[in-house]
Design an enzyme around this catalytic site. Sequence first.
Site, PDB file in Angstrom:
ATOM      1  N   THR A 116       1.277  -1.263  -0.124  1.00 52.82           N
ATOM      2  CA  THR A 116      -0.317  -0.186  -0.352  1.00 52.82           C
ATOM      3  C   THR A 116       0.995   1.571  -0.090  1.00 52.82           C
ATOM      4  O   THR A 116       1.503   1.701   1.026  1.00 52.82           O
ATOM      5  CB  THR A 116      -0.925  -0.097   1.238  1.00 52.82           C
ATOM      6  OG1 THR A 116      -1.809  -1.411   0.923  1.00 52.82           O
ATOM      7  CG2 THR A 116      -1.947   0.962   1.279  1.00 52.82           C
ATOM      8  N   LYS A 144      -7.184   1.150  -2.582  1.00 52.97           N
ATOM      9  CA  LYS A 144      -7.354   0.732  -1.011  1.00 52.97           C
ATOM     10  C   LYS A 144      -6.600   1.856  -0.336  1.00 52.97           C
ATOM     11  O   LYS A 144      -7.417   2.044   1.101  1.00 52.97           O
ATOM     12  CB  LYS A 144      -5.734  -0.028  -1.188  1.00 52.97           C
ATOM     13  CG  LYS A 144      -5.218  -0.536   0.471  1.00 52.97           C
ATOM     14  CD  LYS A 144      -5.427  -1.227   0.742  1.00 52.97           C
ATOM     15  CE  LYS A 144      -5.299  -1.528   2.397  1.00 52.97           C
ATOM     16  NZ  LYS A 144      -3.762  -1.748   1.884  1.00 52.97           N
ATOM     17  N   LYS A 176       0.011   5.281   8.349  1.00 52.03           N
ATOM     18  CA  LYS A 176       0.815   5.075   7.002  1.00 52.03           C
ATOM     19  C   LYS A 176       0.080   4.935   6.112  1.00 52.03           C
ATOM     20  O   LYS A 176      -0.227   6.262   5.121  1.00 52.03           O
ATOM     21  CB  LYS A 176       1.954   4.701   7.300  1.00 52.03           C
ATOM     22  CG  LYS A 176       2.643   4.265   5.643  1.00 52.03           C
ATOM     23  CD  LYS A 176       2.320   4.030   4.477  1.00 52.03           C
ATOM     24  CE  LYS A 176       2.475   2.333   4.891  1.00 52.03           C
ATOM     25  NZ  LYS A 176       2.039   1.314   3.325  1.00 52.03           N
TER      26      LYS A 176
END
Length: 290
Positions: free
Chosen positions: A97, A172, A240
Amino acid sequence: MARVAFLGLGVMGFPMAGHLAASGHEVTVYNRTAAKADGWVATHGGRAAPTPRAAAEGADFVMACVGNDDDLRAVCLGETGAFAGMRAGAVFVDHTTVSAAVTRELATTAGAAGLGYVDAPVSGGQAGAENGQLSVMCGGAADHYAAAEPVIAAYAKICKRMGAAGAGQMTKMCNQIAIAGLVQGLSEALHFAEKAGLSISEVVEVISQGAAGSWQMSNRAATMEDGRFDFGFAVDWMRKDLGICLDTANETGASLPVTALVDQFYKDVQKMGGGRWDTSSLIARLRKLD
């Protein structure tokens, strides 16, 4: 069957690469900590390589599942990077990701070298990786995706192309935005039940069968009640990801007020020492506020 390189053998990559080997693919692995790659070979066979380039040489597909934008650049670029070892026509599949910006940057670099590139972040956590039941959202050219999809199928419950390069990463982000709000809502509901003197298990039994039901409720409510947070995706990684979401929202003009708030709640969890706890640990913050 294909010749496949897998770069990155963390809690997700280790079992994902294992599913590739179990499906009959010829797998070469690389990990920054070589001992982990050696351990994978001892478990699954195949071979370990000392650099991403060495792993990628001769491969039809190179899969990566590393930490962040910088980690991904490190395994792709430079003299020891995977791109330097890949043959023309091979396809790089990124399961990390990362930002859509680095995805488009690397896809352009790959294309100039005659390589295919598919961004393919995953959802389903460690359990999904171990059970081969991941949701995989992809971006990239249709022909590159079509070539890679049968290989990705080794660990996918669903795999779908969402658009051009970067579309998988943007999807995502939608996933992480939804999870952030869901886990905070579930944490508040369970905390409220506790303060009201209700049985959490009985509350969940009832409301999970109605409109409030979710994967998070079915799979995390019991462990949240017990204060066990060693399942799935760590808070450090969630922050993150949410940082990527918020940065991208600033670029696109999207409004993410709940996501921004929950990101700060996860920051509080980090300050409590819970950076490696899983994302359901938001309830620990509420309990601390009592």
